[in-house]
Design a protein around this motif. Structure first.
Motif, PDB file in Angstrom:
ATOM      1  N   ALA A  45      14.790 -31.379   3.120  1.00  0.00           N
ATOM      2  CA  ALA A  45      14.777 -32.706   3.741  1.00  0.00           C
ATOM      3  C   ALA A  45      14.044 -32.623   5.069  1.00  0.00           C
ATOM      4  CB  ALA A  45      16.207 -33.194   3.961  1.00  0.00           C
ATOM      5  N   ALA A  46      13.803 -33.798   5.645  1.00  0.00           N
ATOM      6  CA  ALA A  46      13.171 -33.879   6.961  1.00  0.00           C
ATOM      7  C   ALA A  46      13.975 -34.841   7.821  1.00  0.00           C
ATOM      8  CB  ALA A  46      11.731 -34.347   6.833  1.00  0.00           C
ATOM      9  N   GLY A  47      13.936 -34.620   9.114  1.00  0.00           N
ATOM     10  CA  GLY A  47      14.659 -35.456  10.056  1.00  0.00           C
ATOM     11  C   GLY A  47      14.111 -36.870  10.117  1.00  0.00           C
ATOM     12  N   PRO A  48      14.857 -37.789  10.725  1.00  0.00           N
ATOM     13  CA  PRO A  48      14.499 -39.200  10.734  1.00  0.00           C
ATOM     14  C   PRO A  48      13.379 -39.576  11.714  1.00  0.00           C
ATOM     15  CG  PRO A  48      16.526 -38.884  11.943  1.00  0.00           C
ATOM     16  CD  PRO A  48      16.159 -37.553  11.343  1.00  0.00           C
ATOM     17  N   VAL A  49      13.187 -38.801  12.775  1.00  0.00           N
ATOM     18  CA  VAL A  49      12.177 -39.138  13.772  1.00  0.00           C
ATOM     19  C   VAL A  49      10.984 -38.210  13.617  1.00  0.00           C
ATOM     20  CG1 VAL A  49      11.704 -39.358  16.236  1.00  0.00           C
ATOM     21  CG2 VAL A  49      13.975 -39.914  15.346  1.00  0.00           C
ATOM     22  N   ALA A  50       9.846 -38.772  13.223  1.00  0.00           N
ATOM     23  CA  ALA A  50       8.604 -38.004  13.034  1.00  0.00           C
ATOM     24  C   ALA A  50       8.781 -36.860  12.037  1.00  0.00           C
ATOM     25  CB  ALA A  50       8.087 -37.479  14.362  1.00  0.00           C
ATOM     26  N   ALA A  51       9.729 -37.008  11.111  1.00  0.00           N
ATOM     27  CA  ALA A  51      10.012 -35.995  10.086  1.00  0.00           C
ATOM     28  C   ALA A  51      10.310 -34.631  10.707  1.00  0.00           C
ATOM     29  CB  ALA A  51       8.872 -35.915   9.085  1.00  0.00           C
ATOM     30  N   GLU A  52      10.974 -34.619  11.847  1.00  0.00           N
ATOM     31  CA  GLU A  52      11.375 -33.400  12.546  1.00  0.00           C
ATOM     32  C   GLU A  52      12.888 -33.369  12.639  1.00  0.00           C
ATOM     33  OE1 GLU A  52       9.803 -30.859  14.414  1.00  0.00           O
ATOM     34  OE2 GLU A  52       7.738 -31.481  14.384  1.00  0.00           O
ATOM     35  N   PRO A  53      13.530 -32.270  12.506  1.00  0.00           N
ATOM     36  CA  PRO A  53      13.050 -30.991  11.987  1.00  0.00           C
ATOM     37  C   PRO A  53      13.034 -31.001  10.461  1.00  0.00           C
ATOM     38  CG  PRO A  53      15.365 -30.805  12.509  1.00  0.00           C
ATOM     39  CD  PRO A  53      14.944 -32.212  12.879  1.00  0.00           C
ATOM     40  N   PHE A  63      17.922 -23.507   7.024  1.00  0.00           N
ATOM     41  CA  PHE A  63      17.538 -23.484   8.427  1.00  0.00           C
ATOM     42  C   PHE A  63      16.860 -24.798   8.781  1.00  0.00           C
ATOM     43  CE2 PHE A  63      17.197 -19.061   7.019  1.00  0.00           C
ATOM     44  CZ  PHE A  63      18.001 -18.433   7.948  1.00  0.00           C
ATOM     45  N   ALA A  64      17.001 -25.206  10.030  1.00  0.00           N
ATOM     46  CA  ALA A  64      16.239 -26.330  10.563  1.00  0.00           C
ATOM     47  C   ALA A  64      15.072 -25.733  11.338  1.00  0.00           C
ATOM     48  CB  ALA A  64      17.103 -27.188  11.471  1.00  0.00           C
ATOM     49  N   LEU A  65      13.862 -26.093  10.935  1.00  0.00           N
ATOM     50  CA  LEU A  65      12.657 -25.581  11.593  1.00  0.00           C
ATOM     51  C   LEU A  65      11.826 -26.733  12.131  1.00  0.00           C
ATOM     52  CD1 LEU A  65      11.288 -22.945   9.033  1.00  0.00           C
ATOM     53  CD2 LEU A  65      12.695 -22.511  11.044  1.00  0.00           C
ATOM     54  N   ARG A  66      11.222 -26.518  13.281  1.00  0.00           N
ATOM     55  CA  ARG A  66      10.229 -27.466  13.764  1.00  0.00           C
ATOM     56  C   ARG A  66       9.015 -27.378  12.842  1.00  0.00           C
ATOM     57  NH1 ARG A  66      11.493 -24.481  18.525  1.00  0.00           N
ATOM     58  NH2 ARG A  66      12.839 -25.692  19.883  1.00  0.00           N
ATOM     59  N   ARG A  67       8.250 -28.458  12.765  1.00  0.00           N
ATOM     60  CA  ARG A  67       7.037 -28.436  11.944  1.00  0.00           C
ATOM     61  C   ARG A  67       6.069 -27.352  12.421  1.00  0.00           C
ATOM     62  NH1 ARG A  67       5.831 -31.570   8.027  1.00  0.00           N
ATOM     63  NH2 ARG A  67       7.194 -33.294   7.533  1.00  0.00           N
ATOM     64  N   SER A  68       5.997 -27.137  13.725  1.00  0.00           N
ATOM     65  CA  SER A  68       5.102 -26.103  14.263  1.00  0.00           C
ATOM     66  C   SER A  68       5.522 -24.709  13.812  1.00  0.00           C
ATOM     67  CB  SER A  68       5.048 -26.180  15.788  1.00  0.00           C
ATOM     68  OG  SER A  68       6.319 -25.941  16.343  1.00  0.00           O
ATOM     69  N   GLU A  69       6.818 -24.490  13.661  1.00  0.00           N
ATOM     70  CA  GLU A  69       7.305 -23.202  13.166  1.00  0.00           C
ATOM     71  C   GLU A  69       7.033 -23.071  11.673  1.00  0.00           C
ATOM     72  OE1 GLU A  69      11.021 -22.857  16.316  1.00  0.00           O
ATOM     73  OE2 GLU A  69      11.358 -23.736  14.340  1.00  0.00           O
ATOM     74  N   ALA A  70       7.299 -24.134  10.921  1.00  0.00           N
ATOM     75  CA  ALA A  70       7.065 -24.109   9.474  1.00  0.00           C
ATOM     76  C   ALA A  70       5.584 -23.942   9.155  1.00  0.00           C
ATOM     77  CB  ALA A  70       7.603 -25.380   8.832  1.00  0.00           C
ATOM     78  N   ALA A  71       4.714 -24.412  10.044  1.00  0.00           N
ATOM     79  CA  ALA A  71       3.272 -24.290   9.820  1.00  0.00           C
ATOM     80  C   ALA A  71       2.795 -22.844   9.887  1.00  0.00           C
ATOM     81  CB  ALA A  71       2.506 -25.133  10.831  1.00  0.00           C
ATOM     82  N   ARG A  72       3.591 -21.957  10.438  1.00  0.00           N
ATOM     83  CA  ARG A  72       3.226 -20.534  10.500  1.00  0.00           C
ATOM     84  C   ARG A  72       3.471 -19.809   9.176  1.00  0.00           C
ATOM     85  NH1 ARG A  72       4.116 -18.074  16.075  1.00  0.00           N
ATOM     86  NH2 ARG A  72       3.986 -19.854  17.467  1.00  0.00           N
ATOM     87  N   VAL A  73       4.263 -20.410   8.294  1.00  0.00           N
ATOM     88  CA  VAL A  73       4.641 -19.754   7.037  1.00  0.00           C
ATOM     89  C   VAL A  73       3.702 -20.212   5.924  1.00  0.00           C
ATOM     90  CG1 VAL A  73       6.506 -19.384   5.374  1.00  0.00           C
ATOM     91  CG2 VAL A  73       7.051 -19.694   7.800  1.00  0.00           C
ATOM     92  N   ARG A  74       2.994 -19.278   5.334  1.00  0.00           N
ATOM     93  CA  ARG A  74       2.098 -19.553   4.204  1.00  0.00           C
ATOM     94  C   ARG A  74       2.894 -19.393   2.912  1.00  0.00           C
ATOM     95  NH1 ARG A  74      -2.596 -21.750   5.360  1.00  0.00           N
ATOM     96  NH2 ARG A  74      -3.274 -21.115   7.416  1.00  0.00           N
ATOM     97  N   VAL A  75       2.760 -20.377   2.012  1.00  0.00           N
ATOM     98  CA  VAL A  75       3.500 -20.357   0.752  1.00  0.00           C
ATOM     99  C   VAL A  75       2.573 -20.673  -0.408  1.00  0.00           C
ATOM    100  CG1 VAL A  75       5.678 -21.040   1.845  1.00  0.00           C
ATOM    101  CG2 VAL A  75       4.184 -22.797   0.905  1.00  0.00           C
ATOM    102  N   SER A  76       3.025 -20.332  -1.611  1.00  0.00           N
ATOM    103  CA  SER A  76       2.336 -20.739  -2.833  1.00  0.00           C
ATOM    104  C   SER A  76       3.378 -21.385  -3.743  1.00  0.00           C
ATOM    105  CB  SER A  76       1.655 -19.561  -3.518  1.00  0.00           C
ATOM    106  OG  SER A  76       2.590 -18.555  -3.832  1.00  0.00           O
ATOM    107  N   VAL A  77       3.010 -22.503  -4.334  1.00  0.00           N
ATOM    108  CA  VAL A  77       3.914 -23.267  -5.185  1.00  0.00           C
ATOM    109  C   VAL A  77       4.182 -22.499  -6.468  1.00  0.00           C
ATOM    110  CG1 VAL A  77       4.206 -25.430  -6.456  1.00  0.00           C
ATOM    111  CG2 VAL A  77       3.123 -25.444  -4.209  1.00  0.00           C
TER     112      VAL A  77
END
Length: 82
Positions: A45-53, A63-77
């Motif tokens: 899920a994402a938070g209500p304000v600006a989809a943060e956290p 875990f609750a992550l800021r978008r800037s923190e989540a952007a550091r993690v590379r994933v493959s679907v």
């Protein structure tokens, strides 16, 4: 793809965590929390304000992550999540 771009409820696996600087404390902490290559991850899920956290599940832990923190993690679907 970055974890911050992953659609909600889509299973993926962690490829890597990007370091922005040498001895990057945020990247190191993400790895300590379990964001390591091969681990299954999902944005729940994402938070209500600006989809943060972002509420992110890795294994059985959330875990609750800021978008800037989540952007550091590379994933493959995952093609066929089980």
């Amino acid at each position: 793809m970055k974890l911050s771009e992953l659609p909600h409820r889509t299973a993926a696996t962690v490829e890597s965590v990007d370091d922005h600087t040498p001895n990057d404390t945020i990247a190191r902490r993400l790895r300590e929390l379990g964001f390591v290559s091969g681990e299954r991850v999902e944005v729940m899920a994402a938070g209500p304000v600006a989809a943060e956290p972002l509420l992110v599940q890795i294994g059985y832990t959330r875990f609750a992550l800021r978008r800037s923190e989540a952007a550091r993690v590379r994933v493959s679907v995952l093609e066929n999540p089980a």
